[in-house]
Design an enzyme around this catalytic site. Sequence first.
Site, PDB file in Angstrom:
ATOM      1  N   TYR A 135     -10.130 -10.142  -7.340  1.00  0.00           N
ATOM      2  CA  TYR A 135      -9.227 -10.047  -8.489  1.00  0.00           C
ATOM      3  C   TYR A 135      -9.482 -11.159  -9.504  1.00  0.00           C
ATOM      4  O   TYR A 135      -9.124 -11.013 -10.676  1.00  0.00           O
ATOM      5  CB  TYR A 135      -7.774 -10.071  -8.016  1.00  0.00           C
ATOM      6  CG  TYR A 135      -7.440  -8.884  -7.147  1.00  0.00           C
ATOM      7  CD1 TYR A 135      -7.405  -7.598  -7.676  1.00  0.00           C
ATOM      8  CD2 TYR A 135      -7.200  -9.030  -5.786  1.00  0.00           C
ATOM      9  CE1 TYR A 135      -7.128  -6.497  -6.879  1.00  0.00           C
ATOM     10  CE2 TYR A 135      -6.918  -7.936  -4.981  1.00  0.00           C
ATOM     11  CZ  TYR A 135      -6.884  -6.677  -5.531  1.00  0.00           C
ATOM     12  OH  TYR A 135      -6.622  -5.593  -4.750  1.00  0.00           O
ATOM     13  N   ARG A 153      -1.094  -1.667  -6.837  1.00  0.00           N
ATOM     14  CA  ARG A 153      -1.305  -2.827  -5.951  1.00  0.00           C
ATOM     15  C   ARG A 153      -2.344  -3.769  -6.570  1.00  0.00           C
ATOM     16  O   ARG A 153      -2.160  -4.992  -6.567  1.00  0.00           O
ATOM     17  CB  ARG A 153      -1.764  -2.334  -4.578  1.00  0.00           C
ATOM     18  CG  ARG A 153      -2.155  -3.425  -3.593  1.00  0.00           C
ATOM     19  CD  ARG A 153      -2.469  -2.783  -2.244  1.00  0.00           C
ATOM     20  NE  ARG A 153      -3.268  -3.625  -1.358  1.00  0.00           N
ATOM     21  CZ  ARG A 153      -2.770  -4.495  -0.501  1.00  0.00           C
ATOM     22  NH1 ARG A 153      -1.465  -4.684  -0.438  1.00  0.00           N
ATOM     23  NH2 ARG A 153      -3.565  -5.202   0.289  1.00  0.00           N
ATOM     24  N   HIS A 197      -4.367  -9.630   3.175  1.00  0.00           N
ATOM     25  CA  HIS A 197      -5.814  -9.668   3.350  1.00  0.00           C
ATOM     26  C   HIS A 197      -6.185 -10.644   4.460  1.00  0.00           C
ATOM     27  O   HIS A 197      -5.668 -11.770   4.507  1.00  0.00           O
ATOM     28  CB  HIS A 197      -6.507 -10.110   2.053  1.00  0.00           C
ATOM     29  CG  HIS A 197      -6.499  -9.061   0.986  1.00  0.00           C
ATOM     30  ND1 HIS A 197      -6.716  -9.342  -0.346  1.00  0.00           N
ATOM     31  CD2 HIS A 197      -6.297  -7.718   1.056  1.00  0.00           C
ATOM     32  CE1 HIS A 197      -6.646  -8.227  -1.051  1.00  0.00           C
ATOM     33  NE2 HIS A 197      -6.404  -7.235  -0.221  1.00  0.00           N
ATOM     34  N   LYS A 202      -2.231  -2.684   7.408  1.00  0.00           N
ATOM     35  CA  LYS A 202      -3.643  -2.494   7.726  1.00  0.00           C
ATOM     36  C   LYS A 202      -4.075  -3.545   8.744  1.00  0.00           C
ATOM     37  O   LYS A 202      -3.798  -4.732   8.595  1.00  0.00           O
ATOM     38  CB  LYS A 202      -4.491  -2.607   6.459  1.00  0.00           C
ATOM     39  CG  LYS A 202      -5.915  -2.125   6.620  1.00  0.00           C
ATOM     40  CD  LYS A 202      -6.618  -2.093   5.279  1.00  0.00           C
ATOM     41  CE  LYS A 202      -8.030  -1.551   5.426  1.00  0.00           C
ATOM     42  NZ  LYS A 202      -8.723  -1.497   4.108  1.00  0.00           N
ATOM     43  N   ARG A 229       0.851  -1.179   0.000  1.00  0.00           N
ATOM     44  CA  ARG A 229       0.000   0.000   0.000  1.00  0.00           C
ATOM     45  C   ARG A 229       0.894   1.238   0.000  1.00  0.00           C
ATOM     46  O   ARG A 229       2.074   1.164   0.354  1.00  0.00           O
ATOM     47  CB  ARG A 229      -0.914   0.018   1.224  1.00  0.00           C
ATOM     48  CG  ARG A 229      -1.870  -1.171   1.294  1.00  0.00           C
ATOM     49  CD  ARG A 229      -2.697  -1.121   2.569  1.00  0.00           C
ATOM     50  NE  ARG A 229      -3.664  -2.214   2.641  1.00  0.00           N
ATOM     51  CZ  ARG A 229      -3.422  -3.399   3.171  1.00  0.00           C
ATOM     52  NH1 ARG A 229      -2.219  -3.647   3.701  1.00  0.00           N
ATOM     53  NH2 ARG A 229      -4.351  -4.337   3.207  1.00  0.00           N
ATOM     54  N   HIS A 252      -2.693   3.106  -5.565  1.00  0.00           N
ATOM     55  CA  HIS A 252      -3.317   1.831  -5.182  1.00  0.00           C
ATOM     56  C   HIS A 252      -3.620   0.962  -6.399  1.00  0.00           C
ATOM     57  O   HIS A 252      -3.744  -0.258  -6.282  1.00  0.00           O
ATOM     58  CB  HIS A 252      -4.596   2.101  -4.387  1.00  0.00           C
ATOM     59  CG  HIS A 252      -4.919   1.027  -3.403  1.00  0.00           C
ATOM     60  ND1 HIS A 252      -4.153   0.778  -2.271  1.00  0.00           N
ATOM     61  CD2 HIS A 252      -5.917   0.098  -3.375  1.00  0.00           C
ATOM     62  CE1 HIS A 252      -4.672  -0.232  -1.598  1.00  0.00           C
ATOM     63  NE2 HIS A 252      -5.728  -0.662  -2.248  1.00  0.00           N
TER      64      HIS A 252
END
Length: 322
Positions: free
Chosen positions: A305, A273, A296, A165, A140, A270
Amino acid sequence: MQTENTPPKLFDQVRERIRVKHYSIRTEKQYVQWIKRFILYHGKRYPQEMGVAEVEAFLTHLAVEGKVSASTQNQALSSLLFLYKEVLLIDLPWLNNVVRAKQPQRLPNVLTRTEVRAVLVRMSGVYGLMANLLYGTGMRLMECVRLRVKDVDFERGEILIRDGKGTKDRVTMLPESLKASLQAHLQQRRALFDDDTRLGKASVYLSDALERKYPNASTEWAWQYIFPSGSFSLDPRSGVERRHHIDEKLLQRAIKKAVQAGITKLAMPHTLRHSFATHLLDSGYDIRTVQELLGHKDVQTTMIYTHVLNKGGRGVRSPLDM
């Protein structure tokens, strides 16, 4: 004037509680801003006097008149939840029943490999190196900006991303093609660090817990930001003057300029990414591996994706082309 017996002002209480919970300075500023707007919207009434009607009225005002996005509206709600539960210590059952705005489910914008190359070839220097890292590692924006010297392991070919995150650590690859460029950059960075040391300004930001655990770490080379600011600034919390990391807005502008000159799609940091994840899946890598590289929590987040890969009739060939 505040005395020992005078309770701290509301916003001082908010800041103190945020720091106790180790929230970032960005979160602190955002929460204080939303709480101020909430109080001003209702004529400077005390939050203790207000309830669900006032919270919903404020959120409705943001959506209808302010035309804010669903994510912004939810951020405002999170700020108010924090105020009542964490600062005022008021257990109000209605807080849990306030409906969050539903965020639209959109597919991420992804660049093709050719488009990525067209953007990256138009970038050079520090911003070019950072943009290549974003695409080459899946980091990120702020994870790249906050990288420290000790987080890169050239021998193992990996980068340790700390406090990503959800305050989680993870490991991603260090692209072979970037090793030489990054090592050259670190040589220049070391020279700047040596200059700062001679000036007595080599101190770098560390969390309170780390400063207590490693009292000398803030002036050590290993803890320095890889991508530093070009000047010194005052830490808004401690008031200490030091060199912080580079302003992320500078990288955002550099990428925007390269995108506008190279391709017709809209893209931002982003997007690199998103492209990283999609291109790995397209190359046959397991989705669980990609999930770990992206950090994630739920594989369902990574699954989006696969929908990007299937876009255009879900991969089915049109009968017109058969």
